[in-house]
Write a protein that holds these residues in place. Structure first.
Motif, PDB file in Angstrom:
ATOM      1  N   ALA A  21     -13.250   2.114 -16.617  1.00 51.51           N
ATOM      2  CA  ALA A  21     -12.542   3.304 -17.098  1.00 51.51           C
ATOM      3  C   ALA A  21     -11.519   3.777 -16.079  1.00 51.51           C
ATOM      4  O   ALA A  21     -10.372   4.097 -16.432  1.00 51.51           O
ATOM      5  N   GLU A  22     -11.903   3.805 -14.829  1.00 52.27           N
ATOM      6  CA  GLU A  22     -11.002   4.272 -13.772  1.00 52.27           C
ATOM      7  C   GLU A  22      -9.794   3.344 -13.637  1.00 52.27           C
ATOM      8  O   GLU A  22      -8.659   3.816 -13.494  1.00 52.27           O
ATOM      9  N   ARG A  23     -10.024   2.031 -13.691  1.00 50.32           N
ATOM     10  CA  ARG A  23      -8.905   1.080 -13.612  1.00 50.32           C
ATOM     11  C   ARG A  23      -7.994   1.189 -14.832  1.00 50.32           C
ATOM     12  O   ARG A  23      -6.784   1.021 -14.733  1.00 50.32           O
ATOM     13  N   PHE A  24      -8.575   1.473 -15.982  1.00 53.56           N
ATOM     14  CA  PHE A  24      -7.801   1.584 -17.223  1.00 53.56           C
ATOM     15  C   PHE A  24      -6.875   2.792 -17.184  1.00 53.56           C
ATOM     16  O   PHE A  24      -5.693   2.688 -17.471  1.00 53.56           O
ATOM     17  N   ASP A  25      -7.437   3.947 -16.840  1.00 59.27           N
ATOM     18  CA  ASP A  25      -6.660   5.189 -16.810  1.00 59.27           C
ATOM     19  C   ASP A  25      -7.510   6.269 -16.153  1.00 59.27           C
ATOM     20  O   ASP A  25      -8.477   6.749 -16.754  1.00 59.27           O
ATOM     21  N   ALA A  26      -7.164   6.650 -14.949  1.00 58.90           N
ATOM     22  CA  ALA A  26      -7.961   7.644 -14.216  1.00 58.90           C
ATOM     23  C   ALA A  26      -8.053   8.965 -14.959  1.00 58.90           C
ATOM     24  O   ALA A  26      -8.997   9.730 -14.762  1.00 58.90           O
ATOM     25  N   ASP A  27      -7.099   9.243 -15.852  1.00 63.16           N
ATOM     26  CA  ASP A  27      -7.142  10.492 -16.609  1.00 63.16           C
ATOM     27  C   ASP A  27      -8.288  10.534 -17.613  1.00 63.16           C
ATOM     28  O   ASP A  27      -8.644  11.610 -18.107  1.00 63.16           O
ATOM     29  N   VAL A  28      -8.870   9.377 -17.928  1.00 61.67           N
ATOM     30  CA  VAL A  28      -9.987   9.356 -18.879  1.00 61.67           C
ATOM     31  C   VAL A  28     -11.176  10.153 -18.330  1.00 61.67           C
ATOM     32  O   VAL A  28     -12.026  10.603 -19.079  1.00 61.67           O
ATOM     33  N   GLY A  29     -11.213  10.365 -17.035  1.00 60.48           N
ATOM     34  CA  GLY A  29     -12.294  11.141 -16.430  1.00 60.48           C
ATOM     35  C   GLY A  29     -12.382  12.566 -16.938  1.00 60.48           C
ATOM     36  O   GLY A  29     -13.443  13.176 -16.908  1.00 60.48           O
ATOM     37  N   THR A  30     -11.280  13.091 -17.435  1.00 61.53           N
ATOM     38  CA  THR A  30     -11.274  14.462 -17.958  1.00 61.53           C
ATOM     39  C   THR A  30     -11.320  14.502 -19.483  1.00 61.53           C
ATOM     40  O   THR A  30     -11.319  15.586 -20.070  1.00 61.53           O
ATOM     41  N   ALA A  31     -11.386  13.329 -20.118  1.00 65.39           N
ATOM     42  CA  ALA A  31     -11.422  13.267 -21.584  1.00 65.39           C
ATOM     43  C   ALA A  31     -12.774  13.738 -22.106  1.00 65.39           C
ATOM     44  O   ALA A  31     -13.808  13.568 -21.457  1.00 65.39           O
ATOM     45  N   ARG A  32     -12.755  14.324 -23.304  1.00 62.76           N
ATOM     46  CA  ARG A  32     -13.958  14.846 -23.957  1.00 62.76           C
ATOM     47  C   ARG A  32     -14.009  14.338 -25.392  1.00 62.76           C
ATOM     48  O   ARG A  32     -12.976  14.101 -25.997  1.00 62.76           O
ATOM     49  N   LEU A  33     -15.221  14.249 -25.950  1.00 69.80           N
ATOM     50  CA  LEU A  33     -15.353  13.954 -27.376  1.00 69.80           C
ATOM     51  C   LEU A  33     -15.061  15.183 -28.216  1.00 69.80           C
ATOM     52  O   LEU A  33     -14.572  15.095 -29.331  1.00 69.80           O
ATOM     53  N   HIS A  34     -15.387  16.331 -27.678  1.00 71.88           N
ATOM     54  CA  HIS A  34     -15.215  17.600 -28.383  1.00 71.88           C
ATOM     55  C   HIS A  34     -14.943  18.667 -27.335  1.00 71.88           C
ATOM     56  O   HIS A  34     -15.479  18.598 -26.221  1.00 71.88           O
ATOM     57  N   PRO A  35     -14.142  19.674 -27.664  1.00 70.69           N
ATOM     58  CA  PRO A  35     -13.800  20.699 -26.671  1.00 70.69           C
ATOM     59  C   PRO A  35     -15.002  21.407 -26.041  1.00 70.69           C
ATOM     60  O   PRO A  35     -14.909  21.894 -24.917  1.00 70.69           O
ATOM     61  N   THR A  36     -16.127  21.487 -26.749  1.00 70.08           N
ATOM     62  CA  THR A  36     -17.289  22.200 -26.203  1.00 70.08           C
ATOM     63  C   THR A  36     -18.245  21.281 -25.437  1.00 70.08           C
ATOM     64  O   THR A  36     -19.294  21.739 -24.987  1.00 70.08           O
ATOM     65  N   MET A  37     -17.891  20.010 -25.305  1.00 67.88           N
ATOM     66  CA  MET A  37     -18.754  19.064 -24.596  1.00 67.88           C
ATOM     67  C   MET A  37     -18.186  18.765 -23.214  1.00 67.88           C
ATOM     68  O   MET A  37     -16.994  18.944 -22.959  1.00 67.88           O
ATOM     69  N   PHE A  38     -19.051  18.279 -22.328  1.00 68.47           N
ATOM     70  CA  PHE A  38     -18.618  17.877 -20.993  1.00 68.47           C
ATOM     71  C   PHE A  38     -17.607  16.733 -21.077  1.00 68.47           C
ATOM     72  O   PHE A  38     -17.706  15.872 -21.949  1.00 68.47           O
ATOM     73  N   PRO A  39     -16.680  16.679 -20.112  1.00 69.13           N
ATOM     74  CA  PRO A  39     -15.788  15.522 -20.013  1.00 69.13           C
ATOM     75  C   PRO A  39     -16.537  14.308 -19.437  1.00 69.13           C
ATOM     76  O   PRO A  39     -17.668  14.442 -18.941  1.00 69.13           O
ATOM     77  N   LEU A  40     -15.900  13.158 -19.481  1.00 74.01           N
ATOM     78  CA  LEU A  40     -16.538  11.900 -19.071  1.00 74.01           C
ATOM     79  C   LEU A  40     -17.199  11.988 -17.696  1.00 74.01           C
ATOM     80  O   LEU A  40     -18.366  11.614 -17.550  1.00 74.01           O
ATOM     81  N   LEU A  41     -16.496  12.460 -16.685  1.00 76.36           N
ATOM     82  CA  LEU A  41     -17.083  12.472 -15.337  1.00 76.36           C
ATOM     83  C   LEU A  41     -18.283  13.406 -15.238  1.00 76.36           C
ATOM     84  O   LEU A  41     -19.261  13.088 -14.551  1.00 76.36           O
TER      85      LEU A  41
END
Length: 165
Positions: A21-41
């Motif tokens: 995931a980090e090699r693909f796009d470091a920004d994915v660490g802040t991505a969420r499935l839903h606004p009320t859920m925790f982000p990936l990291l």
């Protein structure tokens, strides 16, 4: 019951998922499935924390934490590495004692479970919830991972897709 075997296997899988995931796009660490859920990291940090929160009471130890106060791939990798080292150092025989009652909280609910219920009905499902969220968020973000990356057992030919199966 030796929970470290389960957790060490899936923490190794988590490490690989995070690296891809980090090699693909470091920004994915802040991505969420839903606004009320925790982000990936944060999902990853919570999964890692659950391995310690689960294992320490079953080994008759105080719960330890190696979490950082911020979410970055570097801090999550450090937390994961520290948790793996700690879990790997717990002797199997520490888990072979009579059942221990475990008191914990689930959100705002207080729980008191025997060690088998705690491990099988509470700890493992909670670990896999957060681990699965890391996988789901990464997949949704386009990270090139699949079931083989999730469990480390499945194998598929290159470019295999269930759409073409």
């Amino acid at each position: 019951m030796v929970p470290t075997k389960l957790f060490l296997h899936y923490l190794a899988r988590l490490k690989q998922l995070l690296l891809v995931a980090e090699r693909f796009d470091a920004d994915v660490g802040t991505a969420r499935l839903h606004p009320t859920m925790f982000p990936l990291l944060q999902q990853a940090r919570t999964a890692i924390g659950f391995t310690l929160r689960s294992t320490c009471p079953l080994a008759g130890r105080e719960i330890v934490s190696f979490g950082a106060d911020h979410d970055s791939f570097a801090s999550v990798h450090a937390q994961l590495d520290a948790a793996v080292a700690y879990l790997a150092a717990i002797p199997d025989e520490d888990f072979l004692v009579a059942a221990r009652p475990v008191a914990t909280t689930a959100g705002f609910a207080g729980l008191a479970l025997d060690s088998e219920e705690y491990f099988l009905l509470y700890a493992v499902p909670n670990f896999f919830f957060h681990y699965s969220m890391v996988y789901a968020i990464a997949r949704q973000a386009g990270v090139p991972i699949g079931k083989a990356d999730f469990d480390g057992f499945h194998q598929y030919p290159p470019c295999f897709s269930f759409d073409s199966a």
